[in-house]
Design an enzyme around this catalytic site. Structure first.
Site, PDB file in Angstrom:
ATOM      1  N   HIS A  45      37.818  44.027  46.638  1.00 34.51           N
ATOM      2  CA  HIS A  45      38.105  42.707  46.074  1.00 34.51           C
ATOM      3  C   HIS A  45      36.808  41.965  45.752  1.00 34.51           C
ATOM      4  O   HIS A  45      35.730  42.408  46.094  1.00 34.51           O
ATOM      5  CB  HIS A  45      38.941  41.876  47.052  1.00 34.51           C
ATOM      6  CG  HIS A  45      38.255  41.610  48.356  1.00 34.51           C
ATOM      7  ND1 HIS A  45      38.407  42.429  49.442  1.00 34.51           N
ATOM      8  CD2 HIS A  45      37.413  40.637  48.741  1.00 34.51           C
ATOM      9  CE1 HIS A  45      37.681  41.970  50.460  1.00 34.51           C
ATOM     10  NE2 HIS A  45      37.056  40.878  50.048  1.00 34.51           N
ATOM     11  N   ARG A  46      36.978  40.841  45.087  1.00 32.16           N
ATOM     12  CA  ARG A  46      35.910  39.860  44.891  1.00 32.16           C
ATOM     13  C   ARG A  46      36.538  38.510  45.170  1.00 32.16           C
ATOM     14  O   ARG A  46      37.685  38.440  45.609  1.00 32.16           O
ATOM     15  CB  ARG A  46      35.305  39.943  43.493  1.00 32.16           C
ATOM     16  CG  ARG A  46      36.283  39.730  42.363  1.00 32.16           C
ATOM     17  CD  ARG A  46      35.624  40.012  41.009  1.00 32.16           C
ATOM     18  NE  ARG A  46      36.591  40.127  39.951  1.00 32.16           N
ATOM     19  CZ  ARG A  46      36.801  39.219  39.006  1.00 32.16           C
ATOM     20  NH1 ARG A  46      36.082  38.111  38.978  1.00 32.16           N
ATOM     21  NH2 ARG A  46      37.707  39.407  38.079  1.00 32.16           N
TER      22      ARG A  46
END
Length: 133
Positions: A45-46
């Site tokens: 993820h970011r």
């Protein structure tokens, strides 16, 4: 793009003392650590807002990073190395040694709406190898 910083470490006959002071580019609001990883990949993820600082306190691990333009794998294998991950840095942690302890300092409290799970692009080394033949 994510970047590494060296943490100030003092060494003498008694051992090592590593200091995290005035080098993290944000106020720390959350601390968590990952250990006992069974060969799984973590992360993926970011963020919209959260900046993170990752330090492998014991053992080693690798962190794959892509920011929409660049991609890189960072090896963390010393407690005096710190990887700064900006919100735009989509990342996966993998290749944890059996004794690895990865500590992460975060600029924001946990908020499920801050996570973006879709990568910028799919890294597929096999596809790249086949395309180049």
């Amino acid at each position: 793009m994510a970047y590494q910083i060296d943490l100030k470490t003092f060494t003498d006959d008694r051992g090592h003392l590593t200091v995290i002071e005035k080098v993290i580019p944000f106020d720390v609001r959350r601390i968590f650590y990952i250990y006992g990883v069974d060969g799984s990949t973590r992360g993926g993820h970011r963020h919209h807002q959260t900046v993170q600082a990752a330090i492998c306190l014991k053992g080693s691990c690798a962190i794959y990073n892509q920011d929409g333009t660049n991609e890189r794998v960072f090896e963390l294998n010393s407690p005096d190395q710190c990887l700064i991950l900006e919100p735009k840095d989509w990342h996966q942690m993998f290749d944890f040694s059996e004794d690895a302890i990865l500590m992460v300092l975060a600029s924001e409290y946990f908020d499920a709406t801050d996570y973006i799970y879709e990568p910028y692009f799919i890294h597929d080394p096999l596809r790249e190898l086949t395309a180049s033949q």
